[in-house]
Design a protein around this motif. Sequence first.
Motif, PDB file in Angstrom:
ATOM      1  N   ALA A 108     -92.556  93.337   3.386  1.00 22.85           N
ATOM      2  CA  ALA A 108     -91.978  92.002   3.196  1.00 22.85           C
ATOM      3  C   ALA A 108     -92.057  91.196   4.490  1.00 22.85           C
ATOM      4  O   ALA A 108     -91.893  91.724   5.594  1.00 22.85           O
ATOM      5  CB  ALA A 108     -90.533  92.124   2.735  1.00 22.85           C
ATOM      6  N   LEU A 109     -92.300  89.888   4.345  1.00 21.08           N
ATOM      7  CA  LEU A 109     -92.462  88.979   5.476  1.00 21.08           C
ATOM      8  C   LEU A 109     -91.164  88.239   5.745  1.00 21.08           C
ATOM      9  O   LEU A 109     -90.248  88.245   4.915  1.00 21.08           O
ATOM     10  CB  LEU A 109     -93.587  87.985   5.175  1.00 21.08           C
ATOM     11  N   PRO A 110     -91.048  87.592   6.914  1.00 19.46           N
ATOM     12  CA  PRO A 110     -89.863  86.769   7.181  1.00 19.46           C
ATOM     13  C   PRO A 110     -89.640  85.741   6.082  1.00 19.46           C
ATOM     14  O   PRO A 110     -90.596  85.183   5.534  1.00 19.46           O
ATOM     15  CB  PRO A 110     -90.196  86.114   8.528  1.00 19.46           C
ATOM     16  N   GLU A 111     -88.374  85.506   5.750  1.00 21.64           N
ATOM     17  CA  GLU A 111     -87.935  84.610   4.696  1.00 21.64           C
ATOM     18  C   GLU A 111     -88.223  85.155   3.293  1.00 21.64           C
ATOM     19  O   GLU A 111     -88.010  84.459   2.303  1.00 21.64           O
ATOM     20  CB  GLU A 111     -88.543  83.210   4.845  1.00 21.64           C
ATOM     21  N   GLN A 112     -88.694  86.390   3.199  1.00 21.29           N
ATOM     22  CA  GLN A 112     -88.989  86.982   1.896  1.00 21.29           C
ATOM     23  C   GLN A 112     -87.901  87.988   1.541  1.00 21.29           C
ATOM     24  O   GLN A 112     -87.396  88.729   2.386  1.00 21.29           O
ATOM     25  CB  GLN A 112     -90.351  87.687   1.906  1.00 21.29           C
ATOM     26  N   GLY A 113     -87.512  88.013   0.246  1.00 19.72           N
ATOM     27  CA  GLY A 113     -86.510  88.950  -0.213  1.00 19.72           C
ATOM     28  C   GLY A 113     -87.062  90.361  -0.329  1.00 19.72           C
ATOM     29  O   GLY A 113     -88.260  90.556  -0.587  1.00 19.72           O
ATOM     30  N   VAL A 114     -86.188  91.356  -0.126  1.00 21.11           N
ATOM     31  CA  VAL A 114     -86.604  92.748  -0.194  1.00 21.11           C
ATOM     32  C   VAL A 114     -85.449  93.567  -0.769  1.00 21.11           C
ATOM     33  O   VAL A 114     -84.269  93.225  -0.590  1.00 21.11           O
ATOM     34  CB  VAL A 114     -87.000  93.281   1.202  1.00 21.11           C
ATOM     35  N   THR A 115     -85.804  94.633  -1.497  1.00 24.19           N
ATOM     36  CA  THR A 115     -84.811  95.552  -2.064  1.00 24.19           C
ATOM     37  C   THR A 115     -85.126  96.964  -1.607  1.00 24.19           C
ATOM     38  O   THR A 115     -86.247  97.453  -1.814  1.00 24.19           O
ATOM     39  CB  THR A 115     -84.814  95.492  -3.594  1.00 24.19           C
ATOM     40  N   HIS A 116     -84.140  97.616  -0.987  1.00 18.90           N
ATOM     41  CA  HIS A 116     -84.271  99.013  -0.567  1.00 18.90           C
ATOM     42  C   HIS A 116     -83.427  99.873  -1.508  1.00 18.90           C
ATOM     43  O   HIS A 116     -82.236  99.600  -1.711  1.00 18.90           O
ATOM     44  CB  HIS A 116     -83.792  99.198   0.871  1.00 18.90           C
ATOM     45  N   THR A 117     -84.047 100.895  -2.076  1.00 20.57           N
ATOM     46  CA  THR A 117     -83.359 101.786  -3.000  1.00 20.57           C
ATOM     47  C   THR A 117     -83.377 103.204  -2.445  1.00 20.57           C
ATOM     48  O   THR A 117     -84.447 103.717  -2.072  1.00 20.57           O
ATOM     49  CB  THR A 117     -84.022 101.762  -4.385  1.00 20.57           C
ATOM     50  N   VAL A 118     -82.195 103.825  -2.391  1.00 21.55           N
ATOM     51  CA  VAL A 118     -82.052 105.194  -1.883  1.00 21.55           C
ATOM     52  C   VAL A 118     -81.545 106.067  -3.030  1.00 21.55           C
ATOM     53  O   VAL A 118     -80.522 105.755  -3.654  1.00 21.55           O
ATOM     54  CB  VAL A 118     -81.073 105.260  -0.696  1.00 21.55           C
ATOM     55  N   THR A 119     -82.251 107.147  -3.317  1.00 19.76           N
ATOM     56  CA  THR A 119     -81.797 108.138  -4.286  1.00 19.76           C
ATOM     57  C   THR A 119     -81.719 109.503  -3.603  1.00 19.76           C
ATOM     58  O   THR A 119     -82.428 109.752  -2.613  1.00 19.76           O
ATOM     59  CB  THR A 119     -82.739 108.212  -5.500  1.00 19.76           C
ATOM     60  N   ILE A 120     -80.847 110.372  -4.140  1.00 21.81           N
ATOM     61  CA  ILE A 120     -80.663 111.706  -3.568  1.00 21.81           C
ATOM     62  C   ILE A 120     -80.935 112.722  -4.670  1.00 21.81           C
ATOM     63  O   ILE A 120     -80.246 112.744  -5.695  1.00 21.81           O
ATOM     64  CB  ILE A 120     -79.235 111.895  -3.017  1.00 21.81           C
ATOM     65  N   SER A 121     -81.926 113.548  -4.435  1.00 20.19           N
ATOM     66  CA  SER A 121     -82.257 114.599  -5.390  1.00 20.19           C
ATOM     67  C   SER A 121     -81.958 115.962  -4.770  1.00 20.19           C
ATOM     68  O   SER A 121     -81.809 116.085  -3.554  1.00 20.19           O
ATOM     69  CB  SER A 121     -83.729 114.514  -5.798  1.00 20.19           C
ATOM     70  N   GLY A 122     -81.867 117.000  -5.603  1.00 16.12           N
ATOM     71  CA  GLY A 122     -81.604 118.347  -5.098  1.00 16.12           C
ATOM     72  C   GLY A 122     -80.710 119.119  -6.035  1.00 16.12           C
ATOM     73  O   GLY A 122     -80.638 118.852  -7.239  1.00 16.12           O
TER      74      GLY A 122
END
Length: 219
Positions: free
Chosen positions: A42-56
């Motif tokens: 993602a570039l400056p001024e652009q929206g971004v979504t970070h997704t964290v999942t935990i498996s195990g």
Amino acid sequence: MWESVAASVAGMVGAVAAAAPAPPPAPAVEATPVLTSTPFGALPEQGVTHTVTISGRGTLTATRVTFTTTADLDGVIARAEPGRCAASPRIVVCDLGDLLLGAAAAVPRVTITGRIRPGVPPGTLVRNRVSVTSVESTPTDSRIASNAYLLPGSTATATATATDPPLESPAVASQVRPPGRSLRVPAVAAVVVVGAVAAGILLTRRRLRRRHSLPSGRL
């Protein structure tokens, strides 16, 4: 008598304890975080979504997820399922509590949304990193996931592009004729000088001829 009875009872208790099977060891806990960034790069001024999942598998006690980034995010919103989060432009901390990991359990998830702050220079390394800790964590645990990318254009390239072209050396500059001046000027000056000399010679010859043509008494 009582002493012998007590000794016998103590011996029997010890024998029973020795014969009882040892409790099974606690099952090992396996936890692996997965980080997904959309869009990646993602570039400056652009929206971004970070997704964290935990498996195990196994149980995590007092689980905490920590997300960090090297590019400031504006309007950060973080949500944990289950749990709650505290967010800032570069750090998000989520407490998920006790987690049961396995096929039958819901996958724990943390979602972080925001917009990359304007003004991040080209060539900046954007690094996103997430770590998972719990009571069961040890110094050798590696419950970490990350991704990284460079913003388009490097600092060196941008500087080189903006640099003015090199100036001409004095030797080269002295050979360049000034604008608006013709190279024919010296030739015209030479013609004028030659014409003036020729006219002078012609006048001198005429004067000499007149003197020779006059009578001697008039000299």
